[in-house]
Design a protein around this motif. Sequence first.
Motif, mmCIF file in Angstrom:
data_model
loop_
_atom_site.group_PDB
_atom_site.id
_atom_site.type_symbol
_atom_site.label_atom_id
_atom_site.label_comp_id
_atom_site.label_asym_id
_atom_site.label_seq_id
_atom_site.Cartn_x
_atom_site.Cartn_y
_atom_site.Cartn_z
ATOM 1 N N HIS A 1 -6.968 -62.034 10.159
ATOM 2 C CA HIS A 1 -7.130 -63.382 9.514
ATOM 3 C C HIS A 1 -5.704 -64.497 9.142
ATOM 4 O O HIS A 1 -4.674 -64.025 9.089
ATOM 5 N N HIS A 2 -6.263 -65.695 9.188
ATOM 6 C CA HIS A 2 -5.384 -66.748 8.968
ATOM 7 C C HIS A 2 -4.016 -66.519 9.911
ATOM 8 O O HIS A 2 -3.160 -66.946 9.374
ATOM 9 N N TYR B 1 -3.596 -66.640 2.651
ATOM 10 C CA TYR B 1 -4.901 -66.956 2.796
ATOM 11 C C TYR B 1 -5.041 -68.639 3.091
ATOM 12 O O TYR B 1 -4.325 -69.288 2.224
ATOM 13 N N ARG C 1 -13.267 -62.921 4.571
ATOM 14 C CA ARG C 1 -12.236 -61.935 3.927
ATOM 15 C C ARG C 1 -12.906 -60.709 3.680
ATOM 16 O O ARG C 1 -14.085 -60.709 3.253
#
Length: 133
Positions: free
Chosen positions: A101-102, A124, A133
Motif C-alpha cells: 500500500h501507498h 498512509y 487498508r
Amino acid sequence: MPVELNHTIVHARNNRESAEFLASILGLEVGVEWGPFVPVATSNGVTLDFASIPGESITTQHYAFLVSDEEFDAAFERIRRSGITYYADPHMKQPDEINHHHGGRGLYFLDPSGHGMEIITRPYRSVPDTQQR
C-alpha cells in the motif's frame, strides 16, 4: 511548542515480555524499568510504556510503526525467523503475505498480549492507493 505525542501506556499480560518482544522485532532497546512500566522508545522520542495488568482482560489496541526499507527488511527477517505469523491485512485474513500500500510495504502481527502491531515503509496516503487498508 508544537503538540507531540510523548508516551503511551500499553497494557500487557507481562510488561517485560511484551517490551522485549517489540524491541527485538523492531531492533530497539528496552529501557530501564520505572515503577510499573517497562519502556521502549522509538527514534522520534515516543515511548511505549508497557504495564502489566494482572487478572484483567486486556483491550487490544493497534500500534503502527513507520520504518525505513532497511528496517522493514530486518524486522521482517526477525519475524520470519521467529516463526511469528504475519498478515498483509489488519483483519488477518491474508497470512504469510505483506502488502504494498501507498507505494511501500507493510505487514501486521500480534504481540504476546494480542495487540495488533503493524510496520509500514510509507505513511498512509503518501501516494494514491486504490487498495483498502
